[in-house]
Design an enzyme around this catalytic site. Structure first.
Site, PDB file in Angstrom:
ATOM      1  N   HIS A 140       0.853  -1.193   0.000  1.00  0.00           N
ATOM      2  CA  HIS A 140       0.000   0.000   0.000  1.00  0.00           C
ATOM      3  C   HIS A 140       0.885   1.238   0.000  1.00  0.00           C
ATOM      4  O   HIS A 140       1.648   1.482   0.940  1.00  0.00           O
ATOM      5  CB  HIS A 140      -0.894   0.002   1.242  1.00  0.00           C
ATOM      6  CG  HIS A 140      -1.772   1.208   1.354  1.00  0.00           C
ATOM      7  ND1 HIS A 140      -2.724   1.535   0.416  1.00  0.00           N
ATOM      8  CD2 HIS A 140      -1.835   2.177   2.308  1.00  0.00           C
ATOM      9  CE1 HIS A 140      -3.342   2.638   0.778  1.00  0.00           C
ATOM     10  NE2 HIS A 140      -2.816   3.050   1.922  1.00  0.00           N
ATOM     11  N   LYS A 161      -0.929  10.858   0.652  1.00  0.00           N
ATOM     12  CA  LYS A 161       0.030  10.274  -0.299  1.00  0.00           C
ATOM     13  C   LYS A 161      -0.317  10.633  -1.748  1.00  0.00           C
ATOM     14  O   LYS A 161       0.541  11.072  -2.512  1.00  0.00           O
ATOM     15  CB  LYS A 161       0.083   8.746  -0.131  1.00  0.00           C
ATOM     16  CG  LYS A 161       0.510   8.273   1.243  1.00  0.00           C
ATOM     17  CD  LYS A 161       0.643   6.772   1.311  1.00  0.00           C
ATOM     18  CE  LYS A 161      -0.697   6.051   1.128  1.00  0.00           C
ATOM     19  NZ  LYS A 161      -1.646   6.346   2.209  1.00  0.00           N
ATOM     20  N   ASP A 179      -1.836   3.951  -4.795  1.00  0.00           N
ATOM     21  CA  ASP A 179      -2.617   3.069  -3.917  1.00  0.00           C
ATOM     22  C   ASP A 179      -1.957   1.711  -3.713  1.00  0.00           C
ATOM     23  O   ASP A 179      -1.694   1.317  -2.590  1.00  0.00           O
ATOM     24  CB  ASP A 179      -4.041   2.893  -4.438  1.00  0.00           C
ATOM     25  CG  ASP A 179      -4.913   2.163  -3.441  1.00  0.00           C
ATOM     26  OD1 ASP A 179      -4.925   2.575  -2.260  1.00  0.00           O
ATOM     27  OD2 ASP A 179      -5.554   1.175  -3.816  1.00  0.00           O
ATOM     28  N   ARG A 245      16.166  14.975  13.044  1.00  0.00           N
ATOM     29  CA  ARG A 245      16.401  16.355  12.632  1.00  0.00           C
ATOM     30  C   ARG A 245      17.741  16.539  11.942  1.00  0.00           C
ATOM     31  O   ARG A 245      17.953  17.511  11.226  1.00  0.00           O
ATOM     32  CB  ARG A 245      16.329  17.292  13.846  1.00  0.00           C
ATOM     33  CG  ARG A 245      14.984  17.282  14.547  1.00  0.00           C
ATOM     34  CD  ARG A 245      14.910  18.339  15.628  1.00  0.00           C
ATOM     35  NE  ARG A 245      15.017  19.689  15.085  1.00  0.00           N
ATOM     36  CZ  ARG A 245      15.023  20.787  15.834  1.00  0.00           C
ATOM     37  NH1 ARG A 245      14.923  20.692  17.145  1.00  0.00           N
ATOM     38  NH2 ARG A 245      15.117  21.966  15.270  1.00  0.00           N
TER      39      ARG A 245
END
Length: 317
Positions: A140, A161, A179, A245
């Site tokens: 997916h 997405k 998808d 980060r």
């Protein structure tokens, strides 16, 4: 699950000529990517004959066959023409023996030819069959080609997405799948992703529905498949969740036997995910070429600390 491949598919995709048995091309199925070079079999040794493989005969095999007795050669060819044998391929524009023609015709096995050398057609057929017959895994997500980097975007449903993929397409990048991404392992280090046939070139955008990317943006906005180089996982932002980060988290995911680098990006209102993912792809490409911004930052920081240490503490009046 692997795809079904017939001899007709092999002929179409590897530029083979049909010498005989054209009516049987679509009914002969190929179940393995391995190709057989029947050398020992011509001498009558059939203890380990791989009958399920495509049988490839080159200059060596055809030259040896020319020196054999007619009855012996016909008997050998009939042994090679098993019910599960998909086809015979003759390379280098060589002429098959009459005995092979006869045996193949009796067994309804197609006889194919090519101008290519044995090594070249062997490589072409192997590459094609390995791609088609490889085990597949449906994942997916969304797959996009960004500056030549295959980026698979994953995350929970509704995280954005497809909308991000649409923005990337508008920025000039290419969509492979939305998808569902069909993934197979091409070799020890390479994963390839493609769209299921029913979803090719399509994007589902909530509130709009299904859009055809090739129809709206042109053929240059889509690709049929691409290597999967990087996974970008979109996560809903949370103050409790710690995100990398400095770029030194070294996340990865294992698909089949291949380890794929992975980064996690927090999704928050106001963030331009398309630009962020585009930058991630460019940064991945730079790292692949030997440039690591995190190492440059660490080197600059260490140099600054070293310079300040040499100066000593500031003196007070």
């Amino acid at each position: 699950m692997a795809e079904r491949v017939t001899v007709a598919d092999l002929v179409e995709n590897t530029r083979l000529d049909v010498l005989s048995g054209e009516e049987f091309l679509s009914e002969r199925e190929i179940t393995t990517s391995d190709i057989s070079r029947p050398g020992l079999e011509l001498t009558g040794f059939f203890n380990y004959y791989p009958a399920k493989r495509v049988q490839l005969l080159g200059i060596t095999e055809t030259s040896f066959a020319k020196g054999m007795d007619h009855a012996k050669l016909l008997d050998v060819m009939r042994h090679m023409c098993q019910p599960e044998t998909p086809a015979f391929v003759i390379s280098t524009q060589l002429e098959p023996s009459d005995e092979l023609y006869q045996a193949a015709k009796e067994a309804n096995i197609p006889l194919l030819g090519t101008k290519m050398t044995t090594s070249r057609i062997l490589s072409n057929m192997t590459n094609y069959l390995e791609g088609k017959l490889a085990e597949r895994q449906s994942i997916h997500g969304v797959l996009v080609d960004i500056y030549g980097v295959g980026v698979m975007i994953t995350g929970d449903s509704g995280v954005g997405k497809s909308e991000t993929a649409l923005e990337l397409v508008k920025r000039g990048h290419r969509l492979i799948a939305d998808d569902r991404v069909e993934v197979y392992q091409q070799d020890e280090q390479t994963l390839v992703g493609q769209a299921p046939k029913i979803l090719a070139h399509l994007l589902e955008i909530r509130g709009i529905g299904i859009i055809d990317v090739m129809n709206l943006f042109g053929a240059g906005a889509v690709r049929s498949e691409t290597d999967i180089d990087l996974i970008v996982h979109l996560e809903a932002w949370s103050p409790e969740k710690k995100f990398d980060r400095l770029g030194n988290a070294d996340e990865s995911s294992k698909i089949f036997d291949v380890i794929v680098p992975k980064i996690s990006i927090p999704v928050r209102t106001g963030r331009n995910l398309a630009i962020i993912i585009e930058a991630a792809a460019m940064n991945f490409r730079a790292e692949s070429m030997g440039y690591d911004a995190t190492k440059v930052f660490d080197a600059n920081l260490n140099r600054l600390i070293s310079e300040n240490s040499k100066k000593g503490p500031n003196k007070q009046d």
